[in-house]
Design a protein around this motif. Structure first.
Motif, PDB file in Angstrom:
ATOM      1  N   VAL A 100      70.706 -46.633 -37.016  1.00  0.00           N
ATOM      2  CA  VAL A 100      69.836 -46.192 -38.103  1.00  0.00           C
ATOM      3  C   VAL A 100      70.282 -44.817 -38.611  1.00  0.00           C
ATOM      4  O   VAL A 100      70.240 -44.548 -39.817  1.00  0.00           O
ATOM      5  CB  VAL A 100      68.360 -46.150 -37.635  1.00  0.00           C
ATOM      6  CG1 VAL A 100      67.480 -45.450 -38.644  1.00  0.00           C
ATOM      7  CG2 VAL A 100      67.856 -47.542 -37.374  1.00  0.00           C
ATOM      8  N   GLY A 101      70.711 -43.950 -37.697  1.00  0.00           N
ATOM      9  CA  GLY A 101      71.150 -42.612 -38.084  1.00  0.00           C
ATOM     10  C   GLY A 101      72.387 -42.638 -38.954  1.00  0.00           C
ATOM     11  O   GLY A 101      72.564 -41.780 -39.815  1.00  0.00           O
ATOM     12  N   GLY A 102      73.245 -43.642 -38.767  1.00  0.00           N
ATOM     13  CA  GLY A 102      74.449 -43.788 -39.579  1.00  0.00           C
ATOM     14  C   GLY A 102      75.320 -42.551 -39.528  1.00  0.00           C
ATOM     15  O   GLY A 102      75.672 -42.061 -38.457  1.00  0.00           O
ATOM     16  N   ASP A 103      75.668 -42.050 -40.715  1.00  0.00           N
ATOM     17  CA  ASP A 103      76.564 -40.899 -40.785  1.00  0.00           C
ATOM     18  C   ASP A 103      75.807 -39.573 -40.891  1.00  0.00           C
ATOM     19  O   ASP A 103      76.413 -38.536 -41.128  1.00  0.00           O
ATOM     20  CB  ASP A 103      77.515 -41.050 -41.976  1.00  0.00           C
ATOM     21  CG  ASP A 103      76.773 -41.177 -43.298  1.00  0.00           C
ATOM     22  OD1 ASP A 103      75.543 -41.378 -43.275  1.00  0.00           O
ATOM     23  OD2 ASP A 103      77.431 -41.072 -44.351  1.00  0.00           O
ATOM     24  N   ARG A 104      74.487 -39.605 -40.718  1.00  0.00           N
ATOM     25  CA  ARG A 104      73.716 -38.364 -40.739  1.00  0.00           C
ATOM     26  C   ARG A 104      74.089 -37.517 -39.533  1.00  0.00           C
ATOM     27  O   ARG A 104      74.164 -38.009 -38.418  1.00  0.00           O
ATOM     28  CB  ARG A 104      72.217 -38.648 -40.707  1.00  0.00           C
ATOM     29  CG  ARG A 104      71.702 -39.325 -41.940  1.00  0.00           C
ATOM     30  CD  ARG A 104      70.205 -39.444 -41.860  1.00  0.00           C
ATOM     31  NE  ARG A 104      69.857 -40.860 -41.727  1.00  0.00           N
ATOM     32  CZ  ARG A 104      68.620 -41.303 -41.649  1.00  0.00           C
ATOM     33  NH1 ARG A 104      67.615 -40.478 -41.648  1.00  0.00           N
ATOM     34  NH2 ARG A 104      68.386 -42.588 -41.552  1.00  0.00           N
ATOM     35  N   LYS A 105      74.312 -36.251 -39.771  1.00  0.00           N
ATOM     36  CA  LYS A 105      74.709 -35.362 -38.677  1.00  0.00           C
ATOM     37  C   LYS A 105      73.469 -34.742 -38.035  1.00  0.00           C
ATOM     38  O   LYS A 105      72.761 -33.982 -38.677  1.00  0.00           O
ATOM     39  CB  LYS A 105      75.625 -34.263 -39.202  1.00  0.00           C
ATOM     40  CG  LYS A 105      76.131 -33.384 -38.103  1.00  0.00           C
ATOM     41  CD  LYS A 105      77.110 -32.376 -38.602  1.00  0.00           C
ATOM     42  CE  LYS A 105      77.432 -31.483 -37.418  1.00  0.00           C
ATOM     43  NZ  LYS A 105      78.692 -30.908 -37.468  1.00  0.00           N
ATOM     44  N   ASP A 106      73.216 -35.089 -36.805  1.00  0.00           N
ATOM     45  CA  ASP A 106      72.101 -34.589 -35.992  1.00  0.00           C
ATOM     46  C   ASP A 106      70.776 -34.630 -36.744  1.00  0.00           C
ATOM     47  O   ASP A 106      70.176 -33.594 -37.045  1.00  0.00           O
ATOM     48  CB  ASP A 106      72.392 -33.171 -35.497  1.00  0.00           C
ATOM     49  CG  ASP A 106      71.472 -32.763 -34.356  1.00  0.00           C
ATOM     50  OD1 ASP A 106      70.971 -33.654 -33.642  1.00  0.00           O
ATOM     51  OD2 ASP A 106      71.255 -31.549 -34.179  1.00  0.00           O
ATOM     52  N   PRO A 107      70.266 -35.828 -37.032  1.00  0.00           N
ATOM     53  CA  PRO A 107      68.994 -35.921 -37.755  1.00  0.00           C
ATOM     54  C   PRO A 107      67.819 -35.511 -36.860  1.00  0.00           C
ATOM     55  O   PRO A 107      67.910 -35.536 -35.641  1.00  0.00           O
ATOM     56  CB  PRO A 107      68.907 -37.404 -38.119  1.00  0.00           C
ATOM     57  CG  PRO A 107      69.691 -38.078 -37.052  1.00  0.00           C
ATOM     58  CD  PRO A 107      70.802 -37.137 -36.695  1.00  0.00           C
ATOM     59  N   MET A 108      66.741 -35.148 -37.499  1.00  0.00           N
ATOM     60  CA  MET A 108      65.513 -34.794 -36.787  1.00  0.00           C
ATOM     61  C   MET A 108      64.784 -36.091 -36.431  1.00  0.00           C
ATOM     62  O   MET A 108      64.556 -36.933 -37.290  1.00  0.00           O
ATOM     63  CB  MET A 108      64.614 -33.928 -37.682  1.00  0.00           C
ATOM     64  CG  MET A 108      63.259 -33.622 -37.090  1.00  0.00           C
ATOM     65  SD  MET A 108      63.294 -32.391 -35.796  1.00  0.00           S
ATOM     66  CE  MET A 108      63.669 -30.940 -36.735  1.00  0.00           C
ATOM     67  N   ILE A 109      64.425 -36.246 -35.167  1.00  0.00           N
ATOM     68  CA  ILE A 109      63.670 -37.404 -34.708  1.00  0.00           C
ATOM     69  C   ILE A 109      62.187 -37.030 -34.763  1.00  0.00           C
ATOM     70  O   ILE A 109      61.749 -36.115 -34.068  1.00  0.00           O
ATOM     71  CB  ILE A 109      64.059 -37.823 -33.276  1.00  0.00           C
ATOM     72  CG1 ILE A 109      65.564 -38.052 -33.156  1.00  0.00           C
ATOM     73  CG2 ILE A 109      63.273 -39.030 -32.831  1.00  0.00           C
ATOM     74  CD1 ILE A 109      66.075 -39.213 -33.944  1.00  0.00           C
TER      75      ILE A 109
END
Length: 139
Positions: free
Chosen positions: A93-102
């Motif tokens: 789900v995060g894909g190519d996002r760099k360190d997303p906020m959970i």
């Protein structure tokens, strides 16, 4: 008359072994009879705070946990088998996002273990930024 000729005078000696034995017995007695208080039995009233709603961040993954243990990731209901499989799903789900906020949206009646499972899956996925969603108290 001197009865004690050339006799050495003996110095008194203090023997500490019986003293140590008595102190150890007292220490064991105190350890066996002491009651320990449990902090888990404390009644805790958590504080509430009024805050403005934060604008939705595009770099976040929203995870919902219902009271009966169902999980959803970005509004898609998913199954939870173990933290490793859930971590793979978070990476997908995060894909190519760099360190997303959970962002964890847990129901008030959800179990503590359900929240810990999500936190463990986020750690395994390599995401270190976690936060919990709250709501304003009803006035």
């Amino acid at each position: 008359m001197k009865f004690r000729r050339n006799r050495r005078r003996e110095e008194p000696e203090i023997n500490f072994v019986p003293l140590i034995d008595v102190l150890l017995v007292i220490l064991i007695f105190l350890m066996a009879t002491t009651t320990y208080s449990r902090f888990a039995e404390l009644k805790v009233n958590l504080p509430t705070a009024d805050a403005e709603k934060v604008v939705e961040q595009p770099q976040s993954i929203n995870i919902g946990i219902s009271a009966n243990g169902q999980y959803s990731v970005d509004s898609q209901i998913v199954g939870f088998t173990d933290p490793v499989a859930f971590a793979a799903q978070l990476r997908r789900v995060g894909g190519d996002r760099k360190d997303p906020m959970i962002v964890i949206n847990a129901d008030a009646q959800a179990t503590h273990q359900a929240v810990v499972n999500v936190m463990e899956a986020a750690r395994l996925a390599g995401y270190g930024r976690l936060t919990f969603a709250t709501q304003n108290p009803i006035k």
